[in-house]
Design a protein around this motif. Structure first.
Motif, PDB file in Angstrom:
ATOM      1  N   ASN A 335       0.842  -1.194   0.000  1.00 13.63           N
ATOM      2  CA  ASN A 335       0.000   0.000   0.000  1.00 13.63           C
ATOM      3  C   ASN A 335       0.877   1.242   0.000  1.00 13.63           C
ATOM      4  OD1 ASN A 335      -1.732  -2.053   0.736  1.00 13.63           O
ATOM      5  ND2 ASN A 335      -3.048  -0.631   1.862  1.00 13.63           N
ATOM      6  N   LEU A 336       1.871   1.149   0.818  1.00 16.90           N
ATOM      7  CA  LEU A 336       2.732   2.286   0.992  1.00 16.90           C
ATOM      8  C   LEU A 336       4.115   1.730   1.281  1.00 16.90           C
ATOM      9  CD1 LEU A 336       2.000   5.262   0.958  1.00 16.90           C
ATOM     10  CD2 LEU A 336       1.690   5.158   3.423  1.00 16.90           C
ATOM     11  N   PHE A 337       5.079   2.208   0.573  1.00 20.07           N
ATOM     12  CA  PHE A 337       6.437   1.769   0.864  1.00 20.07           C
ATOM     13  C   PHE A 337       7.288   3.010   1.068  1.00 20.07           C
ATOM     14  CE2 PHE A 337      10.693   0.457  -0.965  1.00 20.07           C
ATOM     15  CZ  PHE A 337      11.137  -0.066   0.226  1.00 20.07           C
ATOM     16  N   GLY A 338       7.942   3.058   2.186  1.00 15.59           N
ATOM     17  CA  GLY A 338       8.700   4.261   2.476  1.00 15.59           C
ATOM     18  C   GLY A 338      10.150   3.954   2.752  1.00 15.59           C
ATOM     19  N   TYR A 339      10.966   4.918   2.398  1.00  7.70           N
ATOM     20  CA  TYR A 339      12.368   4.803   2.738  1.00  7.70           C
ATOM     21  C   TYR A 339      12.740   6.029   3.571  1.00  7.70           C
ATOM     22  CZ  TYR A 339      17.370   5.294   2.342  1.00  7.70           C
ATOM     23  OH  TYR A 339      18.699   5.478   2.645  1.00  7.70           O
ATOM     24  N   GLY A 340      13.258   5.798   4.744  1.00  3.86           N
ATOM     25  CA  GLY A 340      13.652   6.923   5.589  1.00  3.86           C
ATOM     26  C   GLY A 340      15.149   6.927   5.756  1.00  3.86           C
ATOM     27  N   GLU A 341      15.717   8.046   5.402  1.00  6.99           N
ATOM     28  CA  GLU A 341      17.159   8.123   5.575  1.00  6.99           C
ATOM     29  C   GLU A 341      17.442   8.888   6.865  1.00  6.99           C
ATOM     30  OE1 GLU A 341      19.540   7.799   2.261  1.00  6.99           O
ATOM     31  OE2 GLU A 341      20.676   9.603   2.705  1.00  6.99           O
ATOM     32  N   ILE A 342      18.138   8.250   7.750  1.00  3.21           N
ATOM     33  CA  ILE A 342      18.358   8.846   9.062  1.00  3.21           C
ATOM     34  C   ILE A 342      19.735   9.464   9.116  1.00  3.21           C
ATOM     35  CG2 ILE A 342      18.491   8.354  11.510  1.00  3.21           C
ATOM     36  CD1 ILE A 342      16.387   6.250  11.038  1.00  3.21           C
ATOM     37  N   LYS A 343      19.728  10.744   9.286  1.00  2.00           N
ATOM     38  CA  LYS A 343      20.991  11.469   9.273  1.00  2.00           C
ATOM     39  C   LYS A 343      21.047  12.409  10.458  1.00  2.00           C
ATOM     40  CE  LYS A 343      22.678  10.757   4.897  1.00  2.00           C
ATOM     41  NZ  LYS A 343      23.750   9.787   5.070  1.00  2.00           N
ATOM     42  N   PRO A 344      21.382  11.885  11.612  1.00  2.00           N
ATOM     43  CA  PRO A 344      21.489  12.809  12.741  1.00  2.00           C
ATOM     44  C   PRO A 344      22.512  13.873  12.412  1.00  2.00           C
ATOM     45  CG  PRO A 344      21.742  10.538  13.456  1.00  2.00           C
ATOM     46  CD  PRO A 344      21.773  10.536  11.965  1.00  2.00           C
ATOM     47  N   SER A 345      22.270  15.069  12.881  1.00  2.00           N
ATOM     48  CA  SER A 345      23.109  16.189  12.464  1.00  2.00           C
ATOM     49  C   SER A 345      24.568  15.878  12.753  1.00  2.00           C
ATOM     50  CB  SER A 345      22.683  17.452  13.198  1.00  2.00           C
ATOM     51  OG  SER A 345      22.530  17.161  14.567  1.00  2.00           O
ATOM     52  N   GLY A 346      25.396  16.321  11.883  1.00  2.00           N
ATOM     53  CA  GLY A 346      26.818  16.047  12.045  1.00  2.00           C
ATOM     54  C   GLY A 346      27.262  14.999  11.052  1.00  2.00           C
ATOM     55  N   SER A 347      26.477  13.936  10.974  1.00  2.00           N
ATOM     56  CA  SER A 347      26.897  12.861  10.089  1.00  2.00           C
ATOM     57  C   SER A 347      26.415  13.109   8.665  1.00  2.00           C
ATOM     58  CB  SER A 347      26.325  11.537  10.593  1.00  2.00           C
ATOM     59  OG  SER A 347      24.927  11.550  10.426  1.00  2.00           O
ATOM     60  N   ALA A 348      25.554  14.117   8.533  1.00  2.00           N
ATOM     61  CA  ALA A 348      24.755  14.218   7.334  1.00  2.00           C
ATOM     62  C   ALA A 348      25.515  14.144   6.007  1.00  2.00           C
ATOM     63  CB  ALA A 348      23.935  15.496   7.367  1.00  2.00           C
ATOM     64  N   TYR A 349      26.551  14.914   5.861  1.00  2.00           N
ATOM     65  CA  TYR A 349      27.059  15.056   4.503  1.00  2.00           C
ATOM     66  C   TYR A 349      28.340  14.287   4.235  1.00  2.00           C
ATOM     67  CZ  TYR A 349      23.392  18.390   4.714  1.00  2.00           C
ATOM     68  OH  TYR A 349      22.168  18.950   4.888  1.00  2.00           O
ATOM     69  N   TYR A 350      28.736  13.488   5.149  1.00  2.00           N
ATOM     70  CA  TYR A 350      29.979  12.764   4.915  1.00  2.00           C
ATOM     71  C   TYR A 350      29.730  11.387   4.341  1.00  2.00           C
ATOM     72  CZ  TYR A 350      31.489  16.551   7.811  1.00  2.00           C
ATOM     73  OH  TYR A 350      31.705  17.801   8.300  1.00  2.00           O
ATOM     74  N   SER A 351      28.635  10.800   4.764  1.00  2.00           N
ATOM     75  CA  SER A 351      28.406   9.443   4.301  1.00  2.00           C
ATOM     76  C   SER A 351      27.542   9.462   3.047  1.00  2.00           C
ATOM     77  CB  SER A 351      27.712   8.651   5.408  1.00  2.00           C
ATOM     78  OG  SER A 351      26.633   9.385   5.904  1.00  2.00           O
ATOM     79  N   GLY A 352      27.368   8.303   2.497  1.00  2.00           N
ATOM     80  CA  GLY A 352      26.623   8.200   1.259  1.00  2.00           C
ATOM     81  C   GLY A 352      25.136   8.403   1.466  1.00  2.00           C
ATOM     82  N   SER A 353      24.447   8.496   0.366  1.00  2.00           N
ATOM     83  CA  SER A 353      23.017   8.683   0.465  1.00  2.00           C
ATOM     84  C   SER A 353      22.330   7.881  -0.628  1.00  2.00           C
ATOM     85  CB  SER A 353      22.688  10.164   0.321  1.00  2.00           C
ATOM     86  OG  SER A 353      21.304  10.316   0.154  1.00  2.00           O
TER      87      SER A 353
END
Lengths: 410, 485
Positions: A335-353
Motif C-alpha cells: 500500500n505504501l512503501f517508504g524509505y527513511g534516511e536517518i541522518k542525525p546532524s553532524g553525520s549528514a554530509y559525509y556518508s553516502g546517500s
C-alpha cells in the motif's frame, strides 16, 4: 443580634461554580497539546508505550504574562541562624515568598503535567493529519468474494431469506382491508385468516465489496555497524508512529521485523532494536527478504502491506542497482512503501546517500523522507502519509507538499 | 470529628464577647460551612462565589486541587471576604478546635478590614458582594451575546489581566481631575515668588503644555486605554473597567498581607488564651498555632513575621522603649494595674492597624532585633544560583530591611506609567518603567506589551533600564526589539 451560621449544603445541590472555567482551561490545554503534538510524540517516554496506558506529559502551563522583575532582583528570606554570606540558597528563586499573594510574581511554575492516554494523543495526532481524505488513499479496497449485503425486499425468494416482520405486516394489512370491505369479524367468528403468497417478502441480497482489515507492517532496518543508538532511536520512533497509524485503521495488524546488513533475517522486536551488528550494507537483501515473506505469508489480495525501511544510506555501491529493483517490486505489492534516511546532524554530509538512487523509482506509493532530529519525526511522518498520491504521479521527484520541509527529496 | 452548628454558635458567642471586650470594631460576621472541594473553589475565585468567568480561574482551581490531592499543600483553615457583613467559610471536616481557632482568627481579619485605611479608603465593603455579582453577570451577558461570544470575551480578559496590576497602589491618594491637574501644571510653570527679582536675571517663561495626554504620568493603564482608545467597542471598554475595579478590590489585601495575617494571629492567640480551654483542646491549640506561625526558612511566613511584630510593638510601648517613634510624652510605659485596653502598647497597635500598610509597617516597626531573631538574610542571583549576599548584621541589616520592604505587597510589581499617548505623533503609547535597580524579565515584558498593544490597537513602547542602560522596548512584528537610548 446573633451571628449567622449557614449550614453545609451538599455539593450536589449547588451549582458547580468553576465547571465552565475548568472546561475552558482543559480546552486550552488540549489546544496546546495539539500545537505541540510533534514534540510530544517524539518524547522518549511515549514511544513504545501501551495504548491504554495513561501517560503524563509535561506541557508548559498556559502562562499569564505580566510585567515582572527579572533575575537581578534581590529577595529576603528567613533562615535558621546558620546562613552566612556566600551560601547558595537555591537554584530557583525563593525570593517570591508568600507575600504579595495574588500578585503577578510567580513565573516559577512552568510545566504542569496532564494525564492523557496514548489513545487520546493519537486521536489528536490524527485530527492533525486531517485524515478523511487520506483514509481513502491509504487503504486498499479489497473485494472479498463472499461478502454479501441485504438490499431491499422481493416477492420471490428462498425460504431462509423470508422477512418475517414485513410478511406479517402485509397479512395484517390485508386482514384489515378484508374486514372493512366484507364486514367479517375474524375474532368473533373464529375464522382463520392464513398467510397468502402475496404477503410473502424476501430479502434481496447482493454481492458487495468489503475492506480487508488485515494489515502487516514490514519494519526493515539497517543494522550495520554505522547505525548507532541515536539512529536506531529515530527509526524506532518512526516505526512506532507508523504502527499507531496502521493500528488505527485495521483490526488485525501484524508487524514483521527485518534486520539486515549484508544479509537479512527476520528478528524479534527486542533483537530488532537492540542488537548491533557490524559489517557492510546490502539494502537489497532486506527487501528481498521482505518479498519472500510476503510471498509466503501475506498475500497482497488479503493483506494491506506497509513497508518502511530505515537506513543511514550507506549502501555498497554495487548493490544500488539491485536495491532499486527490489524496491520497485515491493512498491507493486505494498500500500505504501517508504524509505527513511536517518541522518542525525553532524553525520549528514559525509556518508553516502540513497536518496538519489531511489529517486529513479516512479511508483506513486513510494515515499522518501529524511530524518535529522527527533523534531523532524512528525513532519516527516505527516508528509509520508499526506502526500497526495493521485496528483503527483512521479512521487519521488516532487518536493514535499506538506510542511515537512526536511522531507523534501532531492 | 465535625462540630455541630449549635456547638459552633456557642463558642462563637463566647468569642464575640471577648472581641468586644478587647475593643475590636468589626463588621457583623457571617459564617458558611463548606467542604474541601468548595474551599478549593473559593480559593480559586478569591472567595467570591460570583466572580466573573475566565479560564485562568479554572487553571488555578486545578492547580490547587492537584496540590491538595497529592498532599503538597493543605488548605487554609478559613477564608474571609472583605465585605460588610463580613463572610467567612469554615471547612466542615475541621476539628472543633480548628473551628474555634478559625472563628477567633476571622474576627481579627474582620476588624482589620473594617478599620485599616487601605480598605476603608480603597474599597466599599457594603457593596463588595453586589459588585462581584454585577460584574459576573455583565461578563456573562457578553459571553452569551451571539455577536460577541466567549472567545472574544476571554481574549479581552486575557489582555486586561496582563496589565491589571499596573494601577495606582495607594488608593487613599485621590486622583486630581483634569482641571486641577492643568491648574497645578500652570502654577508650576509660573515664576516663583522672588523678593530679589530685581537683581536676578529674568527667567525665560516656558509655556506649560496643557493639552498633552496624559498631563501627568498615568499609572492606571487599563482605565486610560478604556477612556482614550476610541475604537474599542463598548463591551470591551466595560470589560477593562470591570477587571480594573476588581483588581482595585484586591490591592489592599496585597498591600497588608503581613499586617493583616499578623493581626489576626495576634488576636486569635489572645482570644484563645482567654477562653480557658480544657487541657485537650488547649494542647491541640498550641500545636495548630505553632503550625501556622512557624517560620518558613528559605522564604517568609507573613503570619509569623506579622505576629512577632505586633507583639513586639505592644511590648515596647508598654515598656516605654519606643525609640524615635515615641511621641506620647504623658506616660512612659504601662503602670501596673492598668486596664489592658488602656495600656499604651494596646493603644499603639490599634492606631497602627488603622494607619499603616506593610511597607510603612515594616519601615517603622521592624527592628534589628526582630530581624536577628528571624535570621533574615538577603539573597541574589549569582551566575546560576541564588546566593546569600547579606545577613542582618551590624553593617547590612538596614539594606536587608530595605530589600524586604521593596518586596512586600505591590512592591513586587514594577511601577510602569503612561508618559505619552501620542508618542511621535503616531498615537504610540509610551510607557516608562520607574526603575529601582530591578530589571524587568524580558520574556514577560514582551508578551505583556503584546497584550497592551492588542488593547491600545496601536504601537506600545516601554522605556526601561536593562543592565544599567536606558533602553526602549519595541515590538517589531512578532518579536521584541531593544533599542539603547
Amino acid at each position: 443580634m446573633s451571628t449567622i451560621f449557614r449550614p453545609y449544603t451538599p455539593t450536589s445541590q449547588r451549582s458547580d461554580r468553576s465547571a465552565r472555567d475548568r472546561l475552558r482551561h482543559r480546552q486550552k490545554i488540549k489546544e496546546t497539546i495539539r500545537n505541540n503534538i510533534g514534540d510530544i510524540l517524539a518524547e522518549e517516554s511515549i514511544i513504545g508505550r501501551d495504548k491504554d496506558k495513561i501517560i503524563k506529559i509535561p506541557i508548559r502551563s498556559i502562562k499569564e504574562y505580566r510585567f515582572i522583575y527579572g533575575e537581578n532582583s534581590p529577595g529576603v528570606a528567613q533562615g535558621d541562624g546558620k546562613q552566612k554570606p556566600g551560601d547558595v540558597v537555591q537554584k530557583g528563586s525563593p525570593g517570591e515568598q508568600g507575600v504579595g499573594q495574588g500578585g503577578g510574581d510567580q513565573p516559577g511554575v512552568d510545566a504542569i503535567e496532564t494525564d492523557v492516554t496514548l489513545e487520546e494523543l493519537i486521536a489528536i495526532m490524527f485530527d492533525d493529519l486531517e485524515l478523511p481524505e487520506l483514509e481513502k488513499k491509504a487503504l486498499r479496497q479489497v473485494v472479498s468474494d463472499d461478502a454479501r449485503k441485504r438490499k431491499g425486499l422481493r416477492h420471490a425468494g428462498i425460504r431462509p431469506r423470508l422477512d418475517k416482520k414485513a410478511t406479517a405486516k402485509n397479512r395484517i394489512r390485508r386482514k384489515l382491508a378484508v374486514t372493512g370491505a366484507r364486514g367479517i369479524n375474524f375474532e368473533e367468528d373464529e375464522q382463520r385468516f392464513p398467510f397468502h403468497k402475496d404477503d410473502m417478502r424476501y430479502h434481496h441480497v447482493v454481492p458487495t465489496t468489503r475492506e480487508v482489515s488485515n494489515a502487516v507492517i514490514f519494519c526493515i532496518m539497517d543494522t550495520s555497524g554505522s547505525m548507532g543508538t541515536t539512529k536506531k532511536y529515530l527509526a524506532r520512533s518512526f516505526y512506532f508512529l507508523l504502527y499507531q497509524f496502521v493500528r488505527q485503521k485495521y483490526q488485525n495488524v501484524e508487524v514483521v521485523f527485518i534486520a539486515h546488513h549484508t544479509e537479512a533475517k527476520e528478528v524479534t522486536e527486542e533483537e530488532f532494536f537492540h542488537k548491533v551488528e557490524s559489517g557492510g550494507t546490502y539494502i537489497s537483501s532486506g527487501y528481498r527478504r521482505a518479498l519472500e515473506i510476503i510471498e509466503a505469508r501475506y498475500h497482497p489480495s488479503l493483506w494491506n502491506i506497509y513497508a518502511f525501511h530505515c537506513s543511514d544510506g550507506d549502501n555498497f555501491y554495487s548493490d544500488n542497482e539491485k536495491a532499486v529493483q527490489a524496491a520497485d517490486e515491493l512498491c507493486k505489492v505494498c500500500n505504501l512503501f517508504g524509505y527513511g534516511e536517518i541522518k542525525p546532524s553532524g553525520s549528514a554530509y559525509y556518508s553516502g546517500s540513497m536518496l538519489e538512487v531511489f529517486g529513479q523509482i516512479k511508483h506513486e506509493n513510494f515515499q522518501m523522507v529524511v530524518i535529522e532530529r527527533k523534531e523532524d519525526l512528525w513532519p516527516s511522518f505527516k508528509s509520508f502519509l499526506t502526500r497526495d498520491r493521485s496528483n503527483s504521479p512521479v512521487t519521488g521527484k516532487e518536493g514535499a507538499t506538506s510542511e515537512g520541509a526536511t522531507s523534501a527529496t532531492p | 470529628m465535625t462540630a455541630s452548628i449549635s456547638e459552633l454558635q456557642k463558642w462563637e458567642e463566647r468569642i464575640r464577647e471577648l472581641v468586644h471586650k478587647f475593643g475590636l470594631k468589626c463588621y457583623p460576621q457571617e459564617f458558611e460551612i463548606c467542604d474541601h472541594n468548595e474551599m478549593i473553589g473559593y480559593m480559586a475565585y478569591s472567595g467570591m462565589p460570583s466572580h466573573y468567568a475566565h479560564w485562568s480561574y479554572g487553571k488555578s482551581y486545578e492547580r490547587q486541587k492537584t496540590m491538595y490531592d497529592y498532599g503538597v499543600s493543605g488548605l487554609p483553615y478559613e477564608m474571609v471576604i472583605n465585605s460588610d457583613p463580613c463572610v467567612a467559610y469554615l471547612m466542615r471536616d475541621n476539628t472543633l478546635l480548628l473551628q474555634i481557632l478559625t472563628i477567633a482568627h476571622v474576627y481579627g481579619h474582620n476588624d482589620f478590614f473594617a478599620n485599616n485605611f487601605t480598605f476603608t479608603s480603597g474599597t466599599d465593603a457594603r457593596y463588595t458582594l453586589e459588585m462581584f455579582k454585577n460584574h459576573g453577570a455583565r461578563i456573562d451577558s457578553y459571553i452569551e451575546d451571539p455577536s460577541i461570544g466567549i472567545e472574544l470575551v476571554e481574549e479581552a480578559i486575557d489582555h486586561a489581566h496582563a496589565i491589571q496590576f499596573q494601577q495606582s497602589r495607594n488608593l487613599a491618594i485621590k486622583r486630581l481631575d483634569i482641571d486641577s491637574q492643568r491648574m497645578r501644571k500652570w502654577e508650576k510653570a509660573q515664576a516663583p515668588d522672588d523678593p530679589y527679582w530685581e537683581i536676578h536675571p529674568k527667567r525665560e517663561y516656558v509655556a506649560p503644555e496643557l493639552n498633552k495626554l496624559p498631563l501627568e504620568p498615568e499609572d492606571n493603564i487599563l482605565s486610560f486605554i478604556a477612556e482614550h482608545n476610541p475604537y474599542l467597542p463598548a463591551w470591551k471598554r466595560d470589560v477593562l473597567r470591570i477587571v480594573e475595579a476588581q483588581t482595585k478590590y484586591f490591592i489592599p489585601q496585597m498591600e497588608t498581607k503581613i499586617m493583616n495575617e499578623g493581626w489576626a494571629s495576634f488576636w486569635h492567640y489572645r482570644i484563645m488564651n482567654e477562653l480557658a480551654l480544657d487541657q485537650g483542646l488547649h494542647l491541640e491549640f498550641i500545636v495548630r498555632h505553632n503550625q501556622v506561625l512557624r517560620p518558613h526558612p528559605g522564604s517568609i511566613n507573613p503570619y509569623h513575621l506579622g505576629f512577632v511584630m505586633w507583639q513586639d510593638i505592644e511590648r515596647r510601648w508598654n515598656e516605654g522603649r519606643t525609640g524615635r517613634e515615641y511621641t506620647d510624652d504623658s506616660k512612659s510605659g504601662a503602670t501596673p494595674g492598668m486596664e489592658e485596653n488602656d495600656t499604651p502598647g494596646r493603644k499603639k497597635i490599634f492606631e497602627v492597624r488603622e494607619s499603616d500598610r506593610d511597607t510603612s509597617f515594616l519601615r517603622r516597626f521592624l527592628t534589628v532585633d526582630i530581624m536577628r531573631e528571624l535570621e533574615l538574610f538577603q539573597h541574589e542571583k549569582r551566575g546560576q544560583d541564588r546566593v546569600i549576599t547579606k545577613v542582618s548584621d551590624e553593617e547590612n541589616w538596614a539594606e536587608v530591611k530595605e530589600t524586604l520592604i521593596k518586596n512586600v505587597g505591590t512592591g513586587s510589581i514594577p511601577v510602569i506609567k503612561i508618559e505619552d499617548a501620542d508618542f511621535g505623533s503616531q498615537r504610540t503609547l509610551y510607557l516608562r518603567h520607574y526603575h529601582d535597580g530591578r530589571d524587568l524579565l524580558l520574556e514577560y515584558a514582551e508578551h505583556t506589551l503584546k497584550h497592551a498593544k492588542a488593547l491600545w490597537e496601536r504601537e506600545v513602547v516601554l522605556e526601561t533600564v536593562l543592565n544599567s542602560k536606558r533602553s526602549l522596548l519595541k515590538l517589531a512584528g512578532d518579536s521584541l526589539k531593544v533599542e539603547r537610548l
